[in-house]
Write a protein that holds these residues in place. Sequence first.
Motif, PDB file in Angstrom:
ATOM      1  N   GLN A 146      -3.732  -3.187  -1.316  1.00 52.57           N
ATOM      2  CA  GLN A 146      -3.248  -2.105  -2.165  1.00 52.57           C
ATOM      3  C   GLN A 146      -1.738  -2.056  -2.109  1.00 52.57           C
ATOM      4  O   GLN A 146      -1.142  -2.258  -1.053  1.00 52.57           O
ATOM      5  N   HIS A 147      -1.130  -1.779  -3.229  1.00 56.62           N
ATOM      6  CA  HIS A 147       0.315  -1.618  -3.263  1.00 56.62           C
ATOM      7  C   HIS A 147       0.673  -0.249  -2.706  1.00 56.62           C
ATOM      8  O   HIS A 147       0.086   0.757  -3.086  1.00 56.62           O
ATOM      9  N   THR A 148       1.599  -0.228  -1.800  1.00 58.80           N
ATOM     10  CA  THR A 148       2.050   1.018  -1.207  1.00 58.80           C
ATOM     11  C   THR A 148       3.298   1.484  -1.943  1.00 58.80           C
ATOM     12  O   THR A 148       4.261   0.729  -2.054  1.00 58.80           O
ATOM     13  N   PRO A 149       3.292   2.722  -2.458  1.00 56.81           N
ATOM     14  CA  PRO A 149       4.493   3.199  -3.135  1.00 56.81           C
ATOM     15  C   PRO A 149       5.630   3.363  -2.128  1.00 56.81           C
ATOM     16  O   PRO A 149       5.388   3.629  -0.943  1.00 56.81           O
ATOM     17  N   PRO A 150       6.854   3.157  -2.565  1.00 57.91           N
ATOM     18  CA  PRO A 150       7.973   3.313  -1.638  1.00 57.91           C
ATOM     19  C   PRO A 150       8.066   4.749  -1.130  1.00 57.91           C
ATOM     20  O   PRO A 150       7.760   5.702  -1.856  1.00 57.91           O
ATOM     21  N   ALA A 151       8.425   4.867   0.112  1.00 56.03           N
ATOM     22  CA  ALA A 151       8.553   6.201   0.705  1.00 56.03           C
ATOM     23  C   ALA A 151       9.708   6.947   0.042  1.00 56.03           C
ATOM     24  O   ALA A 151      10.739   6.359  -0.280  1.00 56.03           O
TER      25      ALA A 151
END
Length: 61
Positions: A3-8
Amino acid sequence: MTQHTPPASRICPACDGFASVAVTLGDRNPRGHLRTITAHCPACQGTGTVPARRVREGAGA
């Protein structure tokens, strides 16, 4: 699949993410409740995060 993790999101350096605070005025109203005012961080306007355009502008410095 991964899964792609959105940038913090970037936390505001001026308030460390605590963008709005309630400040007591020291006295009470006629009903006995403490009188307070709300103060917002002037750098992030009370959101607690740095806007994306500021992140990009500061990245090159």
